[in-house]
Write a protein that holds these residues in place. Sequence first.
Motif, PDB file in Angstrom:
ATOM      1  N   PHE A 206      63.799  65.948  65.521  1.00  0.00           N
ATOM      2  CA  PHE A 206      63.738  66.469  64.159  1.00  0.00           C
ATOM      3  C   PHE A 206      63.691  67.990  64.163  1.00  0.00           C
ATOM      4  N   ALA A 207      64.524  68.582  63.321  1.00  0.00           N
ATOM      5  CA  ALA A 207      64.526  70.038  63.205  1.00  0.00           C
ATOM      6  C   ALA A 207      63.320  70.518  62.407  1.00  0.00           C
ATOM      7  N   VAL A 208      62.901  69.737  61.411  1.00  0.00           N
ATOM      8  CA  VAL A 208      61.733  70.074  60.589  1.00  0.00           C
ATOM      9  C   VAL A 208      60.913  68.800  60.395  1.00  0.00           C
ATOM     10  N   PHE A 209      59.616  68.923  60.532  1.00  0.00           N
ATOM     11  CA  PHE A 209      58.719  67.770  60.398  1.00  0.00           C
ATOM     12  C   PHE A 209      57.611  68.141  59.419  1.00  0.00           C
ATOM     13  N   ILE A 210      57.690  67.589  58.205  1.00  0.00           N
ATOM     14  CA  ILE A 210      56.660  67.869  57.192  1.00  0.00           C
ATOM     15  C   ILE A 210      55.975  66.560  56.813  1.00  0.00           C
ATOM     16  N   ALA A 211      54.707  66.449  57.114  1.00  0.00           N
ATOM     17  CA  ALA A 211      53.884  65.302  56.733  1.00  0.00           C
ATOM     18  C   ALA A 211      52.614  65.853  56.103  1.00  0.00           C
ATOM     19  N   ASN A 212      52.485  65.690  54.802  1.00  0.00           N
ATOM     20  CA  ASN A 212      51.300  66.136  54.080  1.00  0.00           C
ATOM     21  C   ASN A 212      51.198  65.312  52.797  1.00  0.00           C
ATOM     22  N   TRP A 213      50.351  65.730  51.885  1.00  0.00           N
ATOM     23  CA  TRP A 213      50.146  64.959  50.656  1.00  0.00           C
ATOM     24  C   TRP A 213      50.665  65.707  49.426  1.00  0.00           C
ATOM     25  N   GLU A 214      51.592  66.633  49.658  1.00  0.00           N
ATOM     26  CA  GLU A 214      52.164  67.410  48.564  1.00  0.00           C
ATOM     27  C   GLU A 214      53.349  66.670  47.933  1.00  0.00           C
ATOM     28  N   ASN A 215      53.800  67.201  46.823  1.00  0.00           N
ATOM     29  CA  ASN A 215      54.973  66.685  46.129  1.00  0.00           C
ATOM     30  C   ASN A 215      56.195  66.725  47.059  1.00  0.00           C
TER      31      ASN A 215
ATOM     32  N   ASP B 184      78.495  70.915  67.584  1.00  0.00           N
ATOM     33  CA  ASP B 184      77.826  69.924  66.743  1.00  0.00           C
ATOM     34  C   ASP B 184      76.664  69.270  67.492  1.00  0.00           C
ATOM     35  N   ILE B 185      76.877  68.963  68.753  1.00  0.00           N
ATOM     36  CA  ILE B 185      75.851  68.301  69.553  1.00  0.00           C
ATOM     37  C   ILE B 185      74.610  69.174  69.686  1.00  0.00           C
ATOM     38  N   GLN B 186      74.792  70.480  69.751  1.00  0.00           N
ATOM     39  CA  GLN B 186      73.678  71.402  69.945  1.00  0.00           C
ATOM     40  C   GLN B 186      73.016  71.831  68.635  1.00  0.00           C
ATOM     41  N   ARG B 187      73.500  71.326  67.494  1.00  0.00           N
ATOM     42  CA  ARG B 187      73.045  71.845  66.206  1.00  0.00           C
ATOM     43  C   ARG B 187      71.541  71.659  65.983  1.00  0.00           C
ATOM     44  N   THR B 188      70.999  70.497  66.323  1.00  0.00           N
ATOM     45  CA  THR B 188      69.572  70.266  66.087  1.00  0.00           C
ATOM     46  C   THR B 188      68.723  71.270  66.849  1.00  0.00           C
ATOM     47  N   LYS B 189      69.106  71.588  68.085  1.00  0.00           N
ATOM     48  CA  LYS B 189      68.339  72.564  68.863  1.00  0.00           C
ATOM     49  C   LYS B 189      68.327  73.924  68.184  1.00  0.00           C
ATOM     50  N   HIS B 190      69.485  74.335  67.675  1.00  0.00           N
ATOM     51  CA  HIS B 190      69.567  75.630  66.988  1.00  0.00           C
ATOM     52  C   HIS B 190      68.682  75.647  65.754  1.00  0.00           C
ATOM     53  N   TYR B 191      68.742  74.575  64.964  1.00  0.00           N
ATOM     54  CA  TYR B 191      67.932  74.528  63.752  1.00  0.00           C
ATOM     55  C   TYR B 191      66.445  74.395  64.063  1.00  0.00           C
TER      56      TYR B 191
ATOM     57  N   TYR C  96      68.279  53.797  65.875  1.00  0.00           N
ATOM     58  CA  TYR C  96      69.416  54.041  66.780  1.00  0.00           C
ATOM     59  C   TYR C  96      70.572  54.692  66.015  1.00  0.00           C
ATOM     60  N   TRP C  97      70.813  54.248  64.784  1.00  0.00           N
ATOM     61  CA  TRP C  97      71.869  54.850  63.966  1.00  0.00           C
ATOM     62  C   TRP C  97      71.565  56.310  63.680  1.00  0.00           C
ATOM     63  N   LEU C  98      70.313  56.590  63.340  1.00  0.00           N
ATOM     64  CA  LEU C  98      69.907  57.969  63.078  1.00  0.00           C
ATOM     65  C   LEU C  98      70.041  58.828  64.329  1.00  0.00           C
ATOM     66  N   LYS C  99      69.710  58.261  65.477  1.00  0.00           N
ATOM     67  CA  LYS C  99      69.840  58.993  66.744  1.00  0.00           C
ATOM     68  C   LYS C  99      71.302  59.358  66.996  1.00  0.00           C
ATOM     69  N   LYS C 100      72.206  58.424  66.691  1.00  0.00           N
ATOM     70  CA  LYS C 100      73.632  58.718  66.864  1.00  0.00           C
ATOM     71  C   LYS C 100      74.087  59.812  65.904  1.00  0.00           C
ATOM     72  N   LEU C 101      73.583  59.791  64.687  1.00  0.00           N
ATOM     73  CA  LEU C 101      73.910  60.856  63.741  1.00  0.00           C
ATOM     74  C   LEU C 101      73.427  62.203  64.265  1.00  0.00           C
ATOM     75  N   LYS C 102      72.214  62.223  64.782  1.00  0.00           N
ATOM     76  CA  LYS C 102      71.668  63.467  65.347  1.00  0.00           C
ATOM     77  C   LYS C 102      72.533  63.947  66.507  1.00  0.00           C
ATOM     78  N   ASN C 103      72.939  63.021  67.378  1.00  0.00           N
ATOM     79  CA  ASN C 103      73.782  63.393  68.514  1.00  0.00           C
ATOM     80  C   ASN C 103      75.157  63.868  68.073  1.00  0.00           C
ATOM     81  N   ARG C 104      75.576  63.469  66.869  1.00  0.00           N
ATOM     82  CA  ARG C 104      76.858  63.909  66.311  1.00  0.00           C
ATOM     83  C   ARG C 104      76.751  65.259  65.632  1.00  0.00           C
ATOM     84  N   GLY C 105      75.523  65.696  65.381  1.00  0.00           N
ATOM     85  CA  GLY C 105      75.345  67.015  64.785  1.00  0.00           C
ATOM     86  C   GLY C 105      74.679  67.020  63.428  1.00  0.00           C
ATOM     87  N   ILE C 106      74.283  65.848  62.926  1.00  0.00           N
ATOM     88  CA  ILE C 106      73.554  65.780  61.660  1.00  0.00           C
ATOM     89  C   ILE C 106      72.094  66.151  61.922  1.00  0.00           C
ATOM     90  N   ILE C 107      71.552  67.044  61.094  1.00  0.00           N
ATOM     91  CA  ILE C 107      70.174  67.492  61.259  1.00  0.00           C
ATOM     92  C   ILE C 107      69.227  66.422  60.718  1.00  0.00           C
TER      93      ILE C 107
END
Length: 417
Positions: free
Chosen positions: A304-313, A383-390, A264-275
């Motif tokens: 999430f603006a970027v989602f990377i799940a793999n076995w790399e460094n 700020d609210i729209q930032r995640t969509k742009h990224y 929930y805290w992370l969701k609020k950060l995202k809604n505030r404009g944090i990627i």
Amino acid sequence: MKDFFQLTRNLKKDFSGLKPIRIALLGDSSTQFLAQALKAEGYERGYNAIIWEADFDQVEQQVYAQNSELYASQPDIVVIFKATHKLLNTYNKLSPEQYSFLAEEELSRIKNLYNTLSSRLSAKIIYYNYSAINDAVFGNFALKTEASFPFQLKKLNYELMAWAAGQTGFFICDLDTIQYRNGKPTFFQPSVYINSDMVLSVDILPETAARTFDIIEALQGKIKKCIILDLDNTLWGGVIGDDGIENIQIGYFGIGKAFTEFQYWLKKLKNRGIILAVCSKNDENIAKEVFEKHPDMVLKANDFAVFIANWENKAENIKTIKNTLNIGYDTMVFIDDSAFERNMVREFIPDICVPEMPEDPAEYLEYLYSLNLFETVSFSEEDIQRTKHYQLDALRATSQAQYKTEDDYLKSLNMLA
């Protein structure tokens, strides 16, 4: 918490080559140790804080005299500390008929200070709000009568916030929360105050200086823009690849509650404009399935603006995230429950912020609250729209990487080169 005497060892170091910033410090109580803490904290953040400090209890005199030393110092930032204890002294001298007007009159004085300063300087103003004092005259009934000091104090802090919201050059440093988080015995030591008129204890000065510099850095454009997250035992309890979607810990019972509240805290950060971005050692399809199918997940894949799940460094994956978002490492925060992964990322990417997360997930939020990583000096619809742009930028970057030439990529978009 930092130790004041360890922090002020920085004062013996070489400040040449650091970015200069001119700060004027005014207070109605003793501020010389606060000035030292600000100077030393500035060094830790790469600033040569050139501090002019007003004489004791000379706030109004320096602000209203046109030819005062304050204006001669040509500050970039003016920091004002008017202590609650001094406000209580003012209240003590009032007649009962005047008690209910304390907040109104003090706010009027603050407005006049700001209006005068902003008419004569281009500097930004940082004003400490008022830490709580209950003089115990009315007991709990203090919260029901405007005549009480606690009522007037809470009213003043609220009205100060409401007024500050409309002032572009005025910023509040939340001293009241600093006291709440650390406890009054740490914040204020009566014997020191009585003997030296020093309201802030030396134990609380490092955090006070840090929170002040949080605002200063934000005003300088140094802010965190992105939070990169591990998944297993960070966003939920357990390992999805081993435990399966039905056995991970998330929800409203037991330790799952800690992960839900964290989300929930992370969701609020995202809604505030944090990627938000994911960097996890996992199979992508298994990791994404949690966001799509688990009923208790607060965050969804499209948060999430970027989602990377793999076995790399992970350091290499963070580099990919940085290049995809086109932001600096110093604007990024990486959160991972694994000490090994945290240390590796610190080693390979020194500029990124990597909090040393507690072992107990129940402590995640309180620890992160205390760091105040996401200071800002503005908030807007952009700020609210930032995640969509990224997200769109990331999708374009990912799509472009699939084609051998730019012409091939443009053709895929039905565009002509």
